[in-house]
Write a protein that holds these residues in place. Structure first.
Motif, PDB file in Angstrom:
ATOM      1  N   THR A   1       0.806  -1.230   0.000  1.00 35.86           N
ATOM      2  CA  THR A   1       0.000   0.000   0.000  1.00 35.86           C
ATOM      3  C   THR A   1       0.835   1.275   0.000  1.00 35.86           C
ATOM      4  OG1 THR A   1      -0.147  -0.141   2.424  1.00 35.86           O
ATOM      5  CG2 THR A   1      -1.967  -1.086   1.140  1.00 35.86           C
ATOM      6  N   THR A   2       2.132   1.176   0.352  1.00 30.24           N
ATOM      7  CA  THR A   2       2.940   2.407   0.460  1.00 30.24           C
ATOM      8  C   THR A   2       4.236   2.356  -0.335  1.00 30.24           C
ATOM      9  OG1 THR A   2       4.193   1.696   2.440  1.00 30.24           O
ATOM     10  CG2 THR A   2       2.035   2.730   2.811  1.00 30.24           C
ATOM     11  N   GLU A   3       4.500   1.270  -1.038  1.00 30.41           N
ATOM     12  CA  GLU A   3       5.759   1.176  -1.784  1.00 30.41           C
ATOM     13  C   GLU A   3       5.866   2.307  -2.807  1.00 30.41           C
ATOM     14  OE1 GLU A   3       8.481  -2.097  -4.212  1.00 30.41           O
ATOM     15  OE2 GLU A   3       6.416  -2.569  -3.667  1.00 30.41           O
ATOM     16  N   GLY A   4       7.038   2.962  -2.822  1.00 34.67           N
ATOM     17  CA  GLY A   4       7.278   4.060  -3.751  1.00 34.67           C
ATOM     18  C   GLY A   4       6.681   5.374  -3.312  1.00 34.67           C
ATOM     19  N   THR A   5       5.979   5.388  -2.189  1.00 37.84           N
ATOM     20  CA  THR A   5       5.384   6.627  -1.680  1.00 37.84           C
ATOM     21  C   THR A   5       6.327   7.263  -0.660  1.00 37.84           C
ATOM     22  OG1 THR A   5       3.161   5.687  -1.918  1.00 37.84           O
ATOM     23  CG2 THR A   5       3.401   7.648  -0.525  1.00 37.84           C
ATOM     24  N   PRO A   6       6.821   8.482  -0.923  1.00 36.34           N
ATOM     25  CA  PRO A   6       7.697   9.143   0.048  1.00 36.34           C
ATOM     26  C   PRO A   6       6.993   9.317   1.378  1.00 36.34           C
ATOM     27  CG  PRO A   6       7.688  10.302  -2.062  1.00 36.34           C
ATOM     28  CD  PRO A   6       6.581   9.296  -2.115  1.00 36.34           C
ATOM     29  N   VAL A   7       7.770   9.340   2.428  1.00 36.26           N
ATOM     30  CA  VAL A   7       7.180   9.348   3.763  1.00 36.26           C
ATOM     31  C   VAL A   7       6.264  10.544   3.989  1.00 36.26           C
ATOM     32  CG1 VAL A   7       9.116  10.576   4.862  1.00 36.26           C
ATOM     33  CG2 VAL A   7       7.709   8.994   6.202  1.00 36.26           C
ATOM     34  N   GLU A   8       6.595  11.689   3.385  1.00 35.27           N
ATOM     35  CA  GLU A   8       5.773  12.879   3.609  1.00 35.27           C
ATOM     36  C   GLU A   8       4.398  12.764   2.940  1.00 35.27           C
ATOM     37  OE1 GLU A   8       8.672  13.733   0.206  1.00 35.27           O
ATOM     38  OE2 GLU A   8       8.739  12.874   2.234  1.00 35.27           O
ATOM     39  N   MET A   9       4.226  11.797   2.041  1.00 33.46           N
ATOM     40  CA  MET A   9       2.946  11.616   1.365  1.00 33.46           C
ATOM     41  C   MET A   9       2.139  10.437   1.905  1.00 33.46           C
ATOM     42  SD  MET A   9       4.131  12.364  -2.586  1.00 33.46           S
ATOM     43  CE  MET A   9       2.457  12.122  -3.198  1.00 33.46           C
ATOM     44  N   VAL A  10       2.742   9.661   2.816  1.00 34.92           N
ATOM     45  CA  VAL A  10       2.050   8.490   3.359  1.00 34.92           C
ATOM     46  C   VAL A  10       0.763   8.889   4.082  1.00 34.92           C
ATOM     47  CG1 VAL A  10       2.229   6.626   5.066  1.00 34.92           C
ATOM     48  CG2 VAL A  10       4.133   7.070   3.495  1.00 34.92           C
TER      49      VAL A  10
ATOM     50  N   ASP B   1      -1.313  10.997   3.318  1.00 33.13           N
ATOM     51  CA  ASP B   1      -2.398  11.343   2.385  1.00 33.13           C
ATOM     52  C   ASP B   1      -3.007  10.119   1.698  1.00 33.13           C
ATOM     53  OD1 ASP B   1      -1.939  14.084   2.906  1.00 33.13           O
ATOM     54  OD2 ASP B   1      -0.334  14.151   1.409  1.00 33.13           O
ATOM     55  N   LEU B   2      -2.562   8.920   2.055  1.00 34.59           N
ATOM     56  CA  LEU B   2      -3.018   7.719   1.367  1.00 34.59           C
ATOM     57  C   LEU B   2      -4.348   7.182   1.882  1.00 34.59           C
ATOM     58  CD1 LEU B   2       0.341   5.729   1.027  1.00 34.59           C
ATOM     59  CD2 LEU B   2      -0.874   7.001  -0.762  1.00 34.59           C
TER      60      LEU B   2
END
Length: 364
Positions: A300-309, A311-312
């Motif tokens: 669910t979070t692969e490739g998502t920078p931590v600052e955008m997690v 917003d998921l």
């Protein structure tokens, strides 16, 4: 006898590359006068010391042996000296270039606290304790000492010296984050995951704070190896890979820890009751749950920078799993021919795979 004196013993200085070690003999009854036993513990979240706690039954067995006729301890104890210990070579030169005979001068101050002593016991804690307690007037032992630059080097040497012995894995995992210098490949590979795990267990804002069972967190109920496997899986083929340098093996620990905190805080908030239960009462805190949800984090979070997690919308995503999970009661419907009671899942590769597939299917 004065409280302050010196122990002077014949010694051999041996050159090993850029390092020097000192071989000598000393009465084992005197060892604890100048040697500290730095048992592992934490103070304000910082690791202090590195020795495993004394094993009383083992010490008593050694003690009985020492009190018997013909007792012998041929293996050397290993000491880490600070710069107060001095070596003076004899005038007579050795015909062997890499060894120099001389005298080792060790200062003793019986009024010093444990932390102020000039030597730390790296290997031989139980033998030393047995000699201390044995009903013998004296018992000389072989010793090997080296000059250490600080706690980190002492910690590294402790791991390396004990690498061939059955050290508790939990102790190694606690020591690895602060170890420096060369480590065997299998330990070097675990150093970064161990650094991340330690932060998860000690940071005040971590959902894992105090829950991971380690020598300095004995009340923790989640197995350290389960958390380590979850972190390793993500580091090498998951969401945490983006923060890691595959060539050097190093990574941005702060970013990794924050990424994990964000996801697992939502896990804690989604199943607050099950998160507080021990593994035998909840498969959420069991190895099978920790690893499977780690794969969910990766998916669910692969490739998502931590600052955008943030917003998921992960809280809504994990809520979808409520229909299929049976953390502490009910039945796992793993497949058409595979239904099990809530505690029927075990921490095996096959069960981790089955549970992971169930959770990921529910998300799709």
């Amino acid at each position: 006898m004065s409280d302050q004196y010196e122990i002077t013993v014949p010694a051999l200085e041996i050159n090993q590359g850029d390092r020097k070690i000192y071989c000598f003999a000393v009465d084992g009854k005197d060892l604890l006068d100048f040697t500290a036993v730095s048992r592992i513990g934490r103070s304000e979240g910082i690791l202090r010391g590195y020795q495993r706690p004394e094993v009383l039954s083992h010490i008593r067995a050694i003690q009985r042996y020492l009190e018997s006729p013909g007792a012998m301890l041929p293996n050397a104890v290993v000491l880490a000296f600070d710069k107060r210990v001095e070596f003076t070579p004899y005038r007579r030169r050795s015909p062997v270039a890499y060894s120099t005979p001389g005298e080792l001068v060790i200062p003793v101050d019986l009024t010093e606290s444990e932390s102020q002593k000039p030597a730390l016991l790296v290997d031989g804690q139980q033998r030393t304790a047995a000699i201390r307690d044995a009903d013998v007037e004296s018992f000389p032992v072989a010793a090997v000492g080296f000059l250490a630059d600080g706690d980190d080097e002492q910690r590294s040497q402790f791991i390396l010296v004990n690498n061939t012995k059955p050290l508790p894995k939990g102790l190694i995992h606690e020591l690895l984050p602060g170890a420096v210098g060369h480590l065997p490949p299998r330990l070097a590979k675990r150093q970064l995951p161990a650094q991340v795990m330690t932060r998860l267990n000690v940071d005040e804002d971590s959902p894992f704070r105090g829950t991971i069972s380690t020598p300095t967190s004995p009340d923790g109920y989640i197995k350290d190896n389960s958390v380590l496997k979850m972190i390793e899986n993500s580091l090498y083929d998951g969401a945490l890979y983006q923060y890691r340098d595959s060539e050097t093996g190093l990574g941005d620990v702060d970013q990794m820890v924050l990424h994990l905190k964000l996801f697992w805080t939502i896990v804690e908030n989604t199943w607050p009751v099950e998160w507080k239960l021990q593994p035998r009462k909840s498969r959420l805190t069991h190895g099978v749950g920790i690893q499977s949800l780690g794969y969910v984090m990766d998916a669910t979070t692969e490739g998502t920078p931590v600052e955008m997690v943030v917003d998921l919308g992960l809280d809504k995503t994990l809520a979808l799993l409520d229909e299929v999970v049976a953390w502490s009661s009910g039945t796992w419907k793993l497949g058409p021919q595979d239904e099990r009671r809530w505690n029927g899942l075990q921490n095996t590769p096959n069960d981790v795979k089955l549970l992971t597939n169930l959770l990921l299917r529910a998300l799709r």
